[in-house]
Motif scaffolding. Structure first.
Motif, PDB file in Angstrom:
ATOM      1  N   SER A 222       0.838  -1.194   0.000  1.00 12.05           N
ATOM      2  CA  SER A 222       0.000   0.000   0.000  1.00 12.05           C
ATOM      3  C   SER A 222       0.877   1.250   0.000  1.00 12.05           C
ATOM      4  O   SER A 222       2.016   1.232   0.472  1.00 12.05           O
ATOM      5  CB  SER A 222      -0.918   0.004   1.222  1.00 12.05           C
ATOM      6  OG  SER A 222      -0.156   0.066   2.419  1.00 12.05           O
ATOM      7  N   ARG A 224       2.562   4.465   1.066  1.00 11.26           N
ATOM      8  CA  ARG A 224       2.878   5.128   2.331  1.00 11.26           C
ATOM      9  C   ARG A 224       3.541   6.482   2.099  1.00 11.26           C
ATOM     10  O   ARG A 224       4.284   6.966   2.956  1.00 11.26           O
ATOM     11  CB  ARG A 224       3.828   4.245   3.160  1.00 11.26           C
ATOM     12  CG  ARG A 224       3.336   2.822   3.398  1.00 11.26           C
ATOM     13  CD  ARG A 224       2.185   2.761   4.378  1.00 11.26           C
ATOM     14  NE  ARG A 224       1.778   1.395   4.685  1.00 11.26           N
ATOM     15  CZ  ARG A 224       2.217   0.689   5.729  1.00 11.26           C
ATOM     16  NH1 ARG A 224       3.102   1.230   6.556  1.00 11.26           N
ATOM     17  NH2 ARG A 224       1.790  -0.537   5.946  1.00 11.26           N
ATOM     18  N   ILE A 229      -0.265   9.312   3.938  1.00  9.34           N
ATOM     19  CA  ILE A 229      -0.226   9.295   5.407  1.00  9.34           C
ATOM     20  C   ILE A 229      -0.960  10.509   5.971  1.00  9.34           C
ATOM     21  O   ILE A 229      -1.775  10.399   6.904  1.00  9.34           O
ATOM     22  CB  ILE A 229       1.226   9.255   5.916  1.00  9.34           C
ATOM     23  CG1 ILE A 229       1.923   7.964   5.438  1.00  9.34           C
ATOM     24  CG2 ILE A 229       1.256   9.351   7.429  1.00  9.34           C
ATOM     25  CD1 ILE A 229       1.273   6.693   5.934  1.00  9.34           C
ATOM     26  N   PHE A 232      -4.645  10.077   5.469  1.00  5.42           N
ATOM     27  CA  PHE A 232      -5.226   9.093   6.384  1.00  5.42           C
ATOM     28  C   PHE A 232      -5.467   9.716   7.758  1.00  5.42           C
ATOM     29  O   PHE A 232      -6.533   9.519   8.366  1.00  5.42           O
ATOM     30  CB  PHE A 232      -4.302   7.891   6.501  1.00  5.42           C
ATOM     31  CG  PHE A 232      -4.756   6.857   7.483  1.00  5.42           C
ATOM     32  CD1 PHE A 232      -5.985   6.236   7.359  1.00  5.42           C
ATOM     33  CD2 PHE A 232      -3.936   6.500   8.563  1.00  5.42           C
ATOM     34  CE1 PHE A 232      -6.403   5.271   8.272  1.00  5.42           C
ATOM     35  CE2 PHE A 232      -4.351   5.550   9.471  1.00  5.42           C
ATOM     36  CZ  PHE A 232      -5.585   4.935   9.333  1.00  5.42           C
ATOM     37  N   LEU A 260       1.691   3.302  11.109  1.00  2.00           N
ATOM     38  CA  LEU A 260       1.090   2.159  10.436  1.00  2.00           C
ATOM     39  C   LEU A 260       1.938   0.906  10.612  1.00  2.00           C
ATOM     40  O   LEU A 260       3.148   0.977  10.878  1.00  2.00           O
ATOM     41  CB  LEU A 260       0.911   2.463   8.950  1.00  2.00           C
ATOM     42  CG  LEU A 260      -0.159   3.519   8.634  1.00  2.00           C
ATOM     43  CD1 LEU A 260      -0.102   3.910   7.170  1.00  2.00           C
ATOM     44  CD2 LEU A 260      -1.536   2.979   8.991  1.00  2.00           C
ATOM     45  N   GLU A 282      -8.942   0.727  10.093  1.00  2.00           N
ATOM     46  CA  GLU A 282      -9.281   1.985   9.450  1.00  2.00           C
ATOM     47  C   GLU A 282      -8.501   2.176   8.147  1.00  2.00           C
ATOM     48  O   GLU A 282      -9.026   2.710   7.174  1.00  2.00           O
ATOM     49  CB  GLU A 282      -9.016   3.165  10.394  1.00  2.00           C
ATOM     50  CG  GLU A 282      -9.832   3.172  11.666  1.00  2.00           C
ATOM     51  CD  GLU A 282     -11.293   3.521  11.438  1.00  2.00           C
ATOM     52  OE1 GLU A 282     -11.635   3.942  10.321  1.00  2.00           O
ATOM     53  OE2 GLU A 282     -12.095   3.378  12.387  1.00  2.00           O
ATOM     54  N   TRP A 283      -7.270   1.716   8.150  1.00  2.00           N
ATOM     55  CA  TRP A 283      -6.376   1.911   6.994  1.00  2.00           C
ATOM     56  C   TRP A 283      -6.837   1.122   5.775  1.00  2.00           C
ATOM     57  O   TRP A 283      -6.855   1.620   4.669  1.00  2.00           O
ATOM     58  CB  TRP A 283      -4.959   1.525   7.377  1.00  2.00           C
ATOM     59  CG  TRP A 283      -3.963   1.521   6.246  1.00  2.00           C
ATOM     60  CD1 TRP A 283      -3.396   0.457   5.648  1.00  2.00           C
ATOM     61  CD2 TRP A 283      -3.374   2.682   5.623  1.00  2.00           C
ATOM     62  NE1 TRP A 283      -2.515   0.837   4.681  1.00  2.00           N
ATOM     63  CE2 TRP A 283      -2.481   2.201   4.633  1.00  2.00           C
ATOM     64  CE3 TRP A 283      -3.522   4.045   5.775  1.00  2.00           C
ATOM     65  CZ2 TRP A 283      -1.746   3.048   3.812  1.00  2.00           C
ATOM     66  CZ3 TRP A 283      -2.794   4.913   4.966  1.00  2.00           C
ATOM     67  CH2 TRP A 283      -1.921   4.401   3.996  1.00  2.00           C
TER      68      TRP A 283
END
Length: 284
Positions: A222, A224, A229, A232, A260, A282-283
């Protein structure tokens, strides 16, 4: 008017006999016989046979540009010749004669508009001919960047790429690692794609766009990058706007605390059977 049971059954029993008497002589189940030698051909069958014959010589449109086949490999030796043939008026006429009403054409593969413009111009001429024959045109839009070429056109595009947890680009599969996924949260990339689409709308007159590989990758690949970030954490602030709500969800009063999940050979994403980490929930 009423009918008793005996008369009703009598009439119902006679119905198959009446239908059999009205059935055309020589008829078989489901179709009419043209002769005693066997079942005849329907008009749909004749049309399908004729169209199949007409399209035997068609070089069917490819949604991939020639550069892609040559860079990737795995193509017929005469593919450049067949590729050029698909754009010819004669080929498009054969498609129309064969009843074709829709086609997906190569348009934007991710090499960059600078490199792909000559092929886009071929698509433009082909689309014009297809429209004259009443066909609808779909344009292919890829979701990766061929960085070998794309960075020559836009050196800054290196900063548009998705980044994994150690900051490396996220490549396409197998040996096509020269194709990198762009981050959909990068405004400059979105503006570039809008520019691509404007060409398709204004110059090619597309009836449809087909988007391929426009996606974020599953863990552990995913994105990052700082854009994702930050996005998110902003998402968490909006979803849990008070310190109490944030604390009850993931144990901290503010998302700036969290980091994360870091994956490695000992902590593999594929080994996770149940996602119980609230931040990871949530991610993903």
């Amino acid at each position: 008017m009423t009918m008793n049971r005996r008369k009703w059954f009598s009439a119902a029993g006679a119905f198959p006999l009446i239908m059999r008497a009205q059935k055309p002589q020589g008829a078989t189940k489901g179709r009419l016989s043209a002769s005693k030698d066997g079942p005849g051909e329907t008009r749909w069958g004749r049309s399908a046979r004729r169209k199949k014959e007409v399209t035997k010589t068609v070089s069917w449109p490819s949604h991939e540009p020639l550069e892609f086949y040559l860079r990737r490999g795995r193509h017929d030796e005469n593919w450049p010749e067949l590729y050029e043939l698909q754009h010819t008026p004669r080929n498009i006429q054969a498609m129309a004669d064969g009843g074709v009403r829709y086609g997906r054409l190569h348009f934007y593969k991710g090499f960059g508009l600078q490199m792909e413009t000559p092929d886009i111009q071929k698509t433009q001429r082909m689309a014009e001919l297809m429209h004259q024959h009443g066909m609808k045109v779909s344009l292919y839009v890829a979701g990766t960047m061929f960085v070998e070429a794309f960075r020559r056109e836009l050196p800054a595009s290196k900063d548009w790429e998705q980044r994994d947890l150690v900051g490396r680009p996220v490549p396409y599969t197998t040996t096509q690692t020269y194709r990198h996924y762009p981050c959909p949260n990068e405004p400059a990339y979105r503006e570039y794609i809008k520019k691509v689409l404007r060409v398709g709308i204004e110059s090619v007159k597309a009836d449809q766009f087909f988007f391929d590989n426009v996606q974020l990758q599953p863990e552990p690949k995913s994105c990052r990058c700082p854009r994702c970030i930050d996005g998110f954490k902003q998402f968490l602030r909006e979803k849990y706007p008070t310190k109490e709500a944030a604390f009850l969800r993931y144990g901290y009063p503010d998302p700036d605390y969290i980091e994360l999940t870091e994956w490695d050979v000992y902590n593999r994403a594929d080994d996770v059977g149940v996602v119980d980490d609230p931040v990871l929930q949530e991610w993903i």
